[in-house]
Scaffold this active site. Structure first.
Site, PDB file in Angstrom:
ATOM      1  N   ARG A  36       0.817  -1.214   0.000  1.00  0.00           N
ATOM      2  CA  ARG A  36       0.000   0.000   0.000  1.00  0.00           C
ATOM      3  C   ARG A  36       0.852   1.266   0.000  1.00  0.00           C
ATOM      4  O   ARG A  36       0.595   2.202   0.736  1.00  0.00           O
ATOM      5  CB  ARG A  36      -0.920  -0.001   1.217  1.00  0.00           C
ATOM      6  N   CYS A  37       1.858   1.267  -0.841  1.00  0.00           N
ATOM      7  CA  CYS A  37       2.823   2.358  -0.905  1.00  0.00           C
ATOM      8  C   CYS A  37       2.739   2.994  -2.290  1.00  0.00           C
ATOM      9  O   CYS A  37       2.375   2.331  -3.262  1.00  0.00           O
ATOM     10  CB  CYS A  37       4.224   1.779  -0.659  1.00  0.00           C
ATOM     11  N   GLY A  38       3.081   4.249  -2.378  1.00  0.00           N
ATOM     12  CA  GLY A  38       3.125   4.903  -3.679  1.00  0.00           C
ATOM     13  C   GLY A  38       4.135   4.254  -4.615  1.00  0.00           C
ATOM     14  O   GLY A  38       4.035   4.394  -5.836  1.00  0.00           O
TER      15      GLY A  38
END
Length: 164
Positions: A36-38
């Protein structure tokens, strides 16, 4: 640093092994990952590297970590499903670990002593920091999170450690 390959790791499926066994004696690109990271789309480029270089002697190893703003909150099963369904990941992954601080996994305690291209060692800065390990277990490259897996400097470092 050849004992780096003897360090114990546990697969995402819960099986104990060593880094050397997990990589099958190949060079390895060890990457702390998060769902769930850019930077999560880097999974696609990591899988492409595995497909391109796997037969030539490289194994990408994903190491889930939830230390950076809780961006890897899932269970092992959820992580495996996300990686497979979203990015078609086929490379090996370990259990979720800490990469910094007093609870850092021994693998990352060792990896973080390696310096990046600017000569800076120390803590992992964020998700998707990459460490290139030669087949003999030497850390030969460290690439910060925003350096893409298929960047020219990463590819050059990979090519340099692969068998001729």
């Amino acid at each position: 640093m050849s004992d780096l390959l003897d360090l114990s790791v546990t697969t995402l499926q819960g099986e104990p092994t060593t880094l050397g066994h997990l990589t099958g004696g190949k060079a390895a690109l060890v990457v702390n990952v998060a769902s769930r990271c850019g930077l999560t789309p880097q999974y696609g480029a990591l899988e492409a590297l595995q497909e391109e270089y796997g037969d030539r002697g490289l194994t990408v190893v994903g190491v889930p970590c939830n230390q950076f703003k809780g961006q890897e909150p899932g269970t092992a099963e959820e992580i495996a499903e996300f990686c497979s369904a979203t990015y078609g990941v086929t490379f090996p992954m370990t259990e979720k670990v800490e990469v910094n601080g007093p609870g850092a996994h021994p693998l990352f305690q060792r990896l973080t002593t390696a310096a990046d291209a600017d000569g800076t060692a120390g803590d992992v800065l964020w998700n998707f920091e990459k460490f290139l390990i030669s087949p003999s277990g030497e850390v030969v490259g460290r690439f910060r999170p925003t350096t893409l897996p298929d960047a020219p400097e990463v590819r050059a470092a990979i090519e340099a450690v692969l068998p001729a």
